[in-house]
Scaffold this motif. Structure first.
Motif, short mmCIF file in Angstrom:
data_model
loop_
_atom_site.label_atom_id
_atom_site.label_comp_id
_atom_site.label_asym_id
_atom_site.label_seq_id
_atom_site.Cartn_x
_atom_site.Cartn_y
_atom_site.Cartn_z
N VAL A 47 -43.59 82.16 -8.23
CA VAL A 47 -44.39 81.25 -7.41
C VAL A 47 -45.75 81.87 -7.20
CG1 VAL A 47 -44.54 80.06 -5.19
CG2 VAL A 47 -42.30 80.41 -6.27
N GLU A 48 -46.80 81.12 -7.46
CA GLU A 48 -48.15 81.68 -7.42
C GLU A 48 -48.56 82.16 -6.04
OE1 GLU A 48 -51.25 80.21 -10.26
OE2 GLU A 48 -50.09 78.34 -10.03
N THR A 49 -48.02 81.55 -4.99
CA THR A 49 -48.41 81.93 -3.64
C THR A 49 -47.63 83.13 -3.10
OG1 THR A 49 -46.86 80.30 -2.76
CG2 THR A 49 -49.15 79.60 -3.04
N GLU A 50 -46.69 83.63 -3.89
CA GLU A 50 -45.88 84.78 -3.46
C GLU A 50 -46.24 86.02 -4.28
OE1 GLU A 50 -41.83 83.59 -3.86
OE2 GLU A 50 -41.98 82.01 -2.34
N ALA A 51 -45.89 87.18 -3.74
CA ALA A 51 -46.11 88.43 -4.47
C ALA A 51 -45.16 88.50 -5.66
CB ALA A 51 -45.87 89.63 -3.54
N TRP A 52 -45.64 89.10 -6.76
CA TRP A 52 -44.84 89.26 -7.96
C TRP A 52 -44.39 90.71 -8.08
CZ3 TRP A 52 -47.72 86.22 -12.43
CH2 TRP A 52 -47.77 84.87 -12.08
N ASN A 53 -43.12 90.93 -7.91
CA ASN A 53 -42.55 92.25 -8.10
C ASN A 53 -41.78 92.22 -9.42
OD1 ASN A 53 -43.37 93.30 -5.48
ND2 ASN A 53 -41.84 91.89 -4.63
N ALA A 276 -59.52 76.20 -20.24
CA ALA A 276 -60.81 76.67 -19.73
C ALA A 276 -60.73 77.13 -18.28
CB ALA A 276 -61.85 75.56 -19.87
N GLY A 277 -59.63 76.87 -17.63
CA GLY A 277 -59.42 77.33 -16.26
C GLY A 277 -58.89 78.75 -16.23
N PRO A 278 -58.60 79.27 -15.05
CA PRO A 278 -58.24 80.69 -14.89
C PRO A 278 -56.75 80.99 -15.01
CG PRO A 278 -58.51 79.70 -12.74
CD PRO A 278 -58.82 78.62 -13.74
N PHE A 279 -55.91 79.99 -15.31
CA PHE A 279 -54.46 80.18 -15.22
C PHE A 279 -53.97 81.36 -16.04
CE2 PHE A 279 -50.09 77.97 -15.95
CZ PHE A 279 -49.52 78.73 -14.93
N LEU A 280 -54.30 81.40 -17.32
CA LEU A 280 -53.80 82.47 -18.19
C LEU A 280 -54.34 83.82 -17.76
CD1 LEU A 280 -52.26 83.51 -20.65
CD2 LEU A 280 -54.25 82.89 -22.06
N GLU A 281 -55.62 83.89 -17.48
CA GLU A 281 -56.21 85.17 -17.07
C GLU A 281 -55.56 85.68 -15.80
OE1 GLU A 281 -60.59 87.21 -16.34
OE2 GLU A 281 -60.38 85.03 -16.17
N GLU A 282 -55.33 84.80 -14.84
CA GLU A 282 -54.71 85.23 -13.59
C GLU A 282 -53.29 85.76 -13.83
OE1 GLU A 282 -57.08 82.09 -10.66
OE2 GLU A 282 -54.96 81.81 -11.07
N VAL A 283 -52.52 85.10 -14.69
CA VAL A 283 -51.16 85.56 -14.97
C VAL A 283 -51.19 86.92 -15.66
CG1 VAL A 283 -49.06 85.09 -16.28
CG2 VAL A 283 -50.16 83.25 -15.00
N VAL A 284 -52.07 87.08 -16.65
CA VAL A 284 -52.18 88.36 -17.35
C VAL A 284 -52.56 89.47 -16.39
CG1 VAL A 284 -53.58 89.62 -19.03
CG2 VAL A 284 -52.64 87.37 -19.62
N ARG A 285 -53.53 89.22 -15.54
CA ARG A 285 -53.95 90.26 -14.57
C ARG A 285 -52.81 90.58 -13.59
NH1 ARG A 285 -57.77 91.31 -17.85
NH2 ARG A 285 -59.73 90.17 -17.69
N ARG A 286 -52.13 89.55 -13.11
CA ARG A 286 -51.07 89.79 -12.13
C ARG A 286 -49.90 90.57 -12.73
NH1 ARG A 286 -50.06 84.73 -8.10
NH2 ARG A 286 -48.78 86.35 -7.13
N ILE A 287 -49.61 90.33 -13.99
CA ILE A 287 -48.56 91.12 -14.64
C ILE A 287 -48.98 92.58 -14.69
CG2 ILE A 287 -47.39 91.55 -16.85
CD1 ILE A 287 -47.54 88.51 -17.34
N GLY A 288 -50.22 92.84 -15.07
CA GLY A 288 -50.70 94.22 -15.12
C GLY A 288 -50.66 94.89 -13.77
N PHE A 289 -51.08 94.19 -12.72
CA PHE A 289 -51.05 94.77 -11.38
C PHE A 289 -49.61 95.00 -10.92
CE2 PHE A 289 -55.28 92.39 -10.58
CZ PHE A 289 -55.99 93.42 -11.18
N ALA A 290 -48.70 94.06 -11.25
CA ALA A 290 -47.30 94.22 -10.86
C ALA A 290 -46.65 95.41 -11.56
CB ALA A 290 -46.53 92.94 -11.16
N LEU A 291 -47.18 95.76 -12.72
CA LEU A 291 -46.67 96.93 -13.44
C LEU A 291 -47.37 98.23 -13.00
CD1 LEU A 291 -46.33 95.45 -17.05
CD2 LEU A 291 -44.50 95.92 -15.40
N GLY A 292 -48.15 98.12 -11.94
CA GLY A 292 -48.77 99.31 -11.36
C GLY A 292 -50.11 99.67 -11.93
N GLY A 293 -50.73 98.75 -12.65
CA GLY A 293 -51.98 99.06 -13.32
C GLY A 293 -53.22 98.75 -12.49
N SER A 294 -54.32 99.30 -12.94
CA SER A 294 -55.63 99.05 -12.35
C SER A 294 -56.33 97.96 -13.15
CB SER A 294 -56.47 100.32 -12.37
OG SER A 294 -56.71 100.72 -13.72
#
Length: 430
Positions: A47-53, A276-294
Motif C-alpha cells: 500500500v503506497e500510504t504505508e511503510a514498506w518493510n 511519464a508520471g512518477p510511479f515507477l521511479e517511486e517504487v524503484v526508490r522505495r525498494i532501495g530504501f527498504a533494502l537499507g540503501g541511500s
C-alpha cells in the motif's frame, strides 16, 4: 475456450491471453485480473500510504489502472539492479462523457469521447460492452461491466451510394452509439452501469468507463495459428510480462525482476498512473530504501538496470507493402520485434540490441527488426519516456500485429508465446 491436448504450447498461451483480454474490458479490469493471478501465486500487496518493510519475496502495488509487481531475490542489496518489463494497460476506445445519456428521434444514445487513436470504421456495426470503475460519494471504487449494450450503426449504402469510394466519419456527429429506444429524460445509462456493479445509481460520484468489443477472442487460420482479439495493443505485452514473471517468481535471477504495466499510453502517458508520471521511479526508490540503501546507492542500482518497453508493432501488410521499409519487413510468426528509430521514437540502442540477441538465444526464440518507412511518421512508446524519466537503459520490443488500433486486431500465436519466453530469459539472465 476449452483447452484440449490438440493445442500446442503457443496456442495454449494464446488462449490464456484470450481469457486475460476477456476479463479486461478496461485498464482497471486488467489490473484486477493481474492482481488475481499474482495473489494466487503468493505475491503480497503493498500500500503506497504505508511503510514498506521488504525482505526477499514477491510483491505488487497498484495505482488506478497501473500495476507494478516484482520479485526480490535472496541475494539482493541496495545496489542490486532491476530487470523491468514495461507495458501499458489501456487501448484505443471511446470513453463515457459527462451527461452520458442522450436521445434523438426515439433512439437512446450514449455520449462518448474518442480515447486515443482508434480506427473508427472498425467499431461500426459491432456490439459493445461498457466497462470501467465507478467511484461512490464516499470514495469507494467498484468495477463495472455491462452485457453487450452499445452499437455504432452504419448508414445503409442505399442512403450513401458513394460510401465505398470513401468513408469519412466525424467523431462528434457520427460516433454516438445507440443503446435503446426512448427519451433521455426517462432513462439513465449510469443506472445500467450501477446495476451491473450492484450499487445505487444515486451513490455514483465519478466514473472512468470505456467501450470495448463484445466479441470473444478466437483462434483462426488454416492451423489455428492466429489470434483475433480486441486490445492486443497492448494486453499482449501485459499478459506476456505477467506470465513470465509468474514462471520465474520462485527461481529469480540475480537482479530484481519487475513488471510495470502503465495506464494512459494511448493518450501520451502524462498522468499519475502513466509512464511519464512518477510511479515507477517511486517504487524503484522505495525498494532501495527498504533494502537499507541511500539515494546514492539507488542511483547505482538504476545504472545496473535495464527496461524492456514492450508494445505491439506492425507486421508487414500484404496489401500495403509500400507502407513498410523495403528491407525490414516483419512477417507474422517469425518472432517478436526489436523496434529501432534513429530519432529515438523507440529507445533501442546498440548495447540494448546486443543484449536482446542474447536473451532471444537463451529462450531459443527468433526475433525481427522493425524500422519505419522513412516517409511515414513513427509512433512512440513508453520506452523513451521511461529512459528520460529515470535514466535507465531501455529498448523497445513487441509482438507484430495486423489491424493495430482496430476494434479487433490479430497476431500469430508463435510470436505471442516467444515474447513471454524471451521475457523469462530477460528476467533471469544478465
Amino acid at each position: 475456450m476449452e483447452r484440449t491436448p490438440q493445442f500446442s504450447p503457443a496456442q495454449q498461451h494464446a488462449l490464456d491471453l484470450a481469457d486475460f483480454v476477456s476479463a479486461s474490458p478496461s485498464s482497471f479490469h486488467a489490473v484486477a485480473e493481474g492482481v488475481l493471478r499474482l495473489v494466487a501465486d503468493g505475491f503480497s500487496p503493498l500500500v503506497e500510504t504505508e511503510a514498506w518493510n521488504l525482505t526477499p519475496g514477491k510483491y505488487f502495488v497498484q495505482r488506478d489502472g497501473a500495476l507494478i509487481a516484482f520479485v526480490i531475490p535472496d541475494s539482493a542489496t541496495a545496489t542490486t539492479g532491476f530487470r523491468i518489463l514495461g507495458s501499458h494497460t489501456d487501448s484505443p476506445s471511446f470513453k463515457l462523457k459527462p451527461k452520458p445519456t442522450t436521445s434523438a428521434f426515439g433512439w437512446l444514445q450514449a455520449g462518448v469521447e474518442v480515447y486515443g487513436g482508434p480506427l473508427l470504421n472498425s467499431w461500426l456495426d459491432r456490439e459493445l460492452v461498457l466497462g470501467g470503475r465507478l467511484v461512490t460519494h464516499d470514495g469507494t471504487e467498484v468495477l463495472t461491466r455491462t452485457d453487450p449494450l452499445l452499437r455504432f450503426p452504419q448508414l445503409a449504402i442505399h442512403l450513401d451510394r458513394g460510401v465505398n469510394e470513401g468513408l469519412k466519419l466525424d467523431p462528434q456527429r457520427h460516433m454516438n452509439p445507440i443503446w435503446g429506444t426512448g427519451r433521455a429524460e426517462e432513462s439513465d445509462i449510469l443506472a445500467v452501469l450501477a446495476d451491473a456493479a450492484g450499487i445505487d445509481p444515486l451513490s455514483i460520484g465519478g466514473y472512468d468507463v470505456v467501450a470495448c468489443d463484445a466479441q470473444a477472442p478466437a483462434l483462426f487460420g488454416a492451423t489455428n495459428e492466429f489470434l483475433a482479439s480486441g486490445r492486443l495493443d497492448n494486453l499482449s505485452s501485459v499478459h506476456a510480462s505477467l506470465t513470465a514473471l509468474l514462471e520465474i517468481a520462485d527461481a529469480p535471477g540475480e537482479r530484481i525482476a519487475m513488471i510495470a504495466a502503465f495506464d494512459h499510453e494511448e493518450i501520451g502517458s502524462a498522468s499519475r498512473s502513466g509512464a511519464a508520471g512518477p510511479f515507477l521511479e517511486e517504487v524503484v526508490r522505495r525498494i532501495g530504501f527498504a533494502l537499507g540503501g541511500s539515494l546514492e546507492e539507488s542511483y547505482r542500482a538504476v545504472a545496473d538496470s535495464v527496461c524492456l518497453s514492450s508494445d505491439a508493432g506492425h507486421a508487414i501488410h500484404p496489401n500495403y507493402p509500400e507502407r513498410h521499409d523495403p528491407h525490414n519487413q516483419p512477417v507474422a510468426g517469425q518472432g517478436p520485434l526489436l523496434k529501432i528509430n534513429a530519432n529515438q521514437r523507440y529507445s533501442t540502442d546498440a548495447p540494448g540490441a546486443a543484449a536482446w540477441t542474447q536473451w532471444c538465444a537463451t529462450a531459443d526464440a527468433r526475433y525481427q527488426e522493425f524500422v519505419s518507412n522513412n516517409a511515414m511518421p513513427c509512433g512512440s512508446t513508453i520506452g523513451p519516456i521511461t529512459a528520460t524519466r529515470i535514466g535507465i537503459r531501455t529498448l523497445d520490443v513487441g509482438v507484430p500485429l495486423l489491424s493495430m488500433h482496430s476494434a479487433r486486431e490479430m497476431a500469430h500465436v508463435e510470436d505471442l508465446y516467444s515474447l513471454s519466453r524471451i521475457a523469462q530469459a530477460f528476467f533471469t539472465h544478465s
